[in-house]
Design a protein around this motif. Structure first.
Motif, short mmCIF file in Angstrom:
data_model
loop_
_atom_site.label_atom_id
_atom_site.label_comp_id
_atom_site.label_asym_id
_atom_site.label_seq_id
_atom_site.Cartn_x
_atom_site.Cartn_y
_atom_site.Cartn_z
N ARG A 31 -12.07 -0.92 -0.08
CA ARG A 31 -12.87 -2.05 0.64
C ARG A 31 -12.81 -2.39 1.67
N LYS A 32 -13.45 -3.35 2.43
CA LYS A 32 -13.25 -3.85 3.85
C LYS A 32 -12.00 -4.40 3.92
N ALA A 33 -11.24 -5.03 2.94
CA ALA A 33 -9.92 -5.45 3.05
C ALA A 33 -8.94 -4.36 3.55
N THR A 34 -9.32 -3.19 2.94
CA THR A 34 -8.64 -2.38 3.32
C THR A 34 -8.15 -2.05 4.85
N MET A 35 -9.19 -2.44 5.71
CA MET A 35 -9.08 -2.54 7.05
C MET A 35 -7.81 -3.23 7.62
N GLU A 36 -7.52 -4.30 6.82
CA GLU A 36 -6.42 -5.19 7.33
C GLU A 36 -5.17 -4.35 7.45
N TYR A 37 -4.82 -3.07 6.97
CA TYR A 37 -3.96 -2.31 6.84
C TYR A 37 -4.02 -1.26 7.89
N PHE A 38 -4.86 -0.94 8.80
CA PHE A 38 -5.26 -0.14 9.60
C PHE A 38 -3.81 0.22 10.74
N ASP A 39 -3.60 -1.02 11.33
CA ASP A 39 -2.36 -1.33 12.24
C ASP A 39 -1.14 -0.79 11.78
N ALA A 40 -0.86 -1.07 10.49
CA ALA A 40 0.40 -0.77 9.81
C ALA A 40 0.12 0.85 9.47
N ILE A 41 -0.81 1.21 8.97
CA ILE A 41 -1.16 2.90 8.67
C ILE A 41 -0.92 3.46 9.82
N LYS A 42 -1.34 3.14 11.31
CA LYS A 42 -1.26 3.65 12.39
C LYS A 42 0.44 3.81 12.71
N PHE A 43 0.78 2.83 12.60
CA PHE A 43 2.48 2.64 13.04
C PHE A 43 3.29 3.50 12.13
N PHE A 44 2.80 3.60 10.84
CA PHE A 44 3.72 4.68 9.86
C PHE A 44 2.96 6.15 10.50
N LEU A 45 1.83 6.52 10.57
CA LEU A 45 1.64 7.70 11.02
C LEU A 45 1.91 8.17 12.35
N GLU A 46 2.44 7.17 13.34
CA GLU A 46 3.06 7.75 14.42
C GLU A 46 4.28 8.06 14.46
N LYS A 47 5.11 7.79 13.40
CA LYS A 47 6.58 8.17 13.32
C LYS A 47 6.28 9.86 13.21
N LYS A 48 7.41 10.44 13.12
CA LYS A 48 7.32 11.87 13.13
C LYS A 48 7.62 12.42 11.65
N ASN A 49 6.85 13.32 11.17
CA ASN A 49 7.02 13.82 9.87
C ASN A 49 6.71 13.00 8.62
N THR A 50 6.03 12.30 8.94
CA THR A 50 5.42 11.26 7.91
C THR A 50 4.18 11.71 6.93
N LYS A 51 4.32 11.27 5.86
CA LYS A 51 2.94 11.75 5.21
C LYS A 51 2.23 10.46 4.36
N LEU A 52 1.12 10.40 4.31
CA LEU A 52 0.49 9.07 3.70
C LEU A 52 -0.40 9.70 2.61
N PHE A 53 -0.29 9.17 1.42
CA PHE A 53 -1.16 9.61 0.34
C PHE A 53 -1.85 8.36 -0.36
N ILE A 54 -3.16 8.35 -0.40
CA ILE A 54 -4.12 7.40 -0.91
C ILE A 54 -4.82 7.99 -1.91
N THR A 55 -4.88 7.73 -3.19
CA THR A 55 -5.45 8.03 -4.42
C THR A 55 -6.45 6.68 -4.52
N TYR A 56 -7.69 6.97 -4.91
CA TYR A 56 -8.50 6.10 -5.06
C TYR A 56 -9.50 6.40 -6.24
N GLY A 57 -10.24 5.34 -6.79
CA GLY A 57 -11.28 5.72 -7.47
C GLY A 57 -11.06 5.31 -8.93
N ILE A 58 -12.19 4.54 -9.71
CA ILE A 58 -12.01 3.94 -10.85
C ILE A 58 -13.20 4.56 -11.79
#
Length: 72
Positions: A31-58
């Motif tokens: 949802r739109k509230a997910t956008m509150e995490y964009f800065d933290a997601i960007k910070f995490f993905l800028e680290k070397k050799n990181t992987k982000l997995f997001i599963t969603y759906g109901i």
């Protein structure tokens, strides 16, 4: 660990800011509230050799589809 809705924001942010290799997020909705995490997601993905997995759906009902702008 099961957590309450009120704990989500802080725990997701903490995971993204402190993890060194991978973060796994499972959520029924994007949802739109997910956008509150964009800065933290960007910070995490800028680290070397990181992987982000997001599963969603109901389910496939239109009301439960991801927020298109946020998803993109």
């Amino acid at each position: 660990k099961d957590i309450s809705t009120f704990e989500h924001k802080e725990l997701i942010r903490e995971a993204l800011l402190t993890a060194e290799l991978a973060v796994y997020i499972e959520s029924p909705w994007i949802r739109k509230a997910t956008m509150e995490y964009f800065d933290a997601i960007k910070f995490f993905l800028e680290k070397k050799n990181t992987k982000l997995f997001i599963t969603y759906g109901i389910d496939s009902r239109p009301i439960n589809l991801p927020h298109r702008e946020t998803f993109e």
